[in-house]
Design an enzyme around this catalytic site. Structure first.
Site, mmCIF file in Angstrom:
data_model
loop_
_atom_site.group_PDB
_atom_site.id
_atom_site.type_symbol
_atom_site.label_atom_id
_atom_site.label_comp_id
_atom_site.label_asym_id
_atom_site.label_seq_id
_atom_site.Cartn_x
_atom_site.Cartn_y
_atom_site.Cartn_z
ATOM 1 C CE LYS A 54 41.782 39.085 36.014
ATOM 2 N NZ LYS A 54 42.531 40.170 35.996
ATOM 3 C CD GLN A 98 43.920 42.768 33.498
ATOM 4 O OE1 GLN A 98 42.877 42.317 34.345
ATOM 5 N NE2 GLN A 98 44.857 42.256 33.469
ATOM 6 C CG ASP A 121 44.107 42.220 41.629
ATOM 7 O OD1 ASP A 121 44.078 40.926 41.469
ATOM 8 O OD2 ASP A 121 43.913 43.002 40.673
#
Ligand code: NAD
Length: 285
Positions: A54, A98, A121
């Site tokens: 990422k 994460q 997200d």
């Protein structure tokens, strides 16, 4: 005839190029460089790889990223305090926690702490609600990536029977929401761990999305001839990465199929960058 292989790497690259162009325009017009702050708690090897990928993708698209590493025994309070400080920091546009978090942490409480405008997200209940109502702020990355892959095949989705295997908050449930949305207009069946005879549902699927997390769970003979098969699964078997679909026989029956790796995975990252750009646009408007 063998299926067309849906090249997620290529389509993701095209998405990232578009994001890079728009990010450059944002820099010129408003002096803003989108900034993604990632939080990695613990030292799970797969999570380290995902976070590194990422960061690299951000750099390539001209986005700024910072990584906050926390020890595996970080307390809930410390993690929440970090997120709150990132929520307050005007230089941070997007926050990514994460997953999976170390087991002693309360993931729901952690994700609910991320400010909805920085929730790239799209896990926050406010963003999930907006998405369900068909007026999304941020689209959930993996399902949004799958939609782009489906569109790339040129096969109409409207009126098709889409079967999703898996009902997770990250993939299965939002995938169903996007497929039934006006504009997509699929008829959706969701199968899960308590569904009997999943093979029978798969055999009716014009579009099959497998998000189970079990290597080669979907057998080749479950695929309806000329179906579009999207394999979300990423499973490590020895040195190899395999999907949730038995690839070689599925390739013979489907019209189009995503490979693992190189299918859905790169799209998830591309959609994360797109959301980070959107966050920066919203916050600087
Ligand atoms: P999860 O474990 O949260 O959910 C798995 C789902 O599969 C559950 O809803 C469960 O009901 C269902 N399931 C489990 N066993 C089953 C069975 N025997 N029969 C039918 N259904 C069953 O997983 P997830 O986060 O949704 O991820 C699923 C897979 O997708 C994993 O392999 C994960 O690594 C992968 N994944 C990939 C990406 C990507 O970017 N490509 C992103 C997220 C997840």
């Amino acid at each position: 005839m063998a299926a067309r292989i849906i090249d997620g790497k290529l389509i993701a690259e095209q998405c990232r190029e578009l994001t890079a162009t728009k990010a450059a325009q944002l820099k010129t017009s408003r002096g803003v460089v989108p900034h993604l702050a990632a939080i990695l708690a613990g030292d799970d090897p797969a999570s380290q790889v995902y976070v590194r990928n990422k960061e690299r993708a951000c750099a390539k698209a001209g986005l700024h990223s910072t990584l906050h590493r926390l020890p595996a025994d970080v307390s809930q309070q410390e993690l929440i305090a970090l997120i709150q400080s990132l929520n307050q920091d005007p230089s941070v546009n997007g926050i990514l926690v994460q997953l999976p978090l170390p087991r002693h942490l309360n993931t729901t409480q952690v994700l609910d702490t991320v400010h909805p405008l920085k929730d790239v997200d799209a896990f926050h209940p406010e963003n999930v609600g907006l998405m369900l109502q068909g007026r999304p702020r941020f689209l959930p990355c993996t399902p949004a990536g799958v939609m782009q892959l489906l569109h790339s095949t040129g096969t109409p989705i409207a009126g098709k029977h889409a079967v999703i295997i898996g009902r997770s908050d990250i993939v299965g449930k939002p995938m169903a929401a996007l497929l039934i949305q006006k504009g997509a207009d699929a008829t959706v069946t969701i199968c899960h761990s308590r569904t009997p005879d999943i093979a029978a549902f798969c055999r009716q699927a014009d579009i099959l999305v497998a998000a189970v997390g079990i290597p080669e769970f979907v057998r080749g003979d479950w695929i309806k001839p000329d179906a579009v098969v999207i394999d979300v699964g990423i499973n490590r078997v020895g040195e190899r990465l395999v999907g949730d679909v038995e690839y070689a026989p599925a390739l013979e029956k489907a019209a189009a199929i995503t490979p693992v790796p190189g299918g859905v995975g790169p799209m998830t990252i591309a959609m994360l960058l797109q959301n980070t750009l959107k966050a920066a646009e919203l916050q600087s408007a």
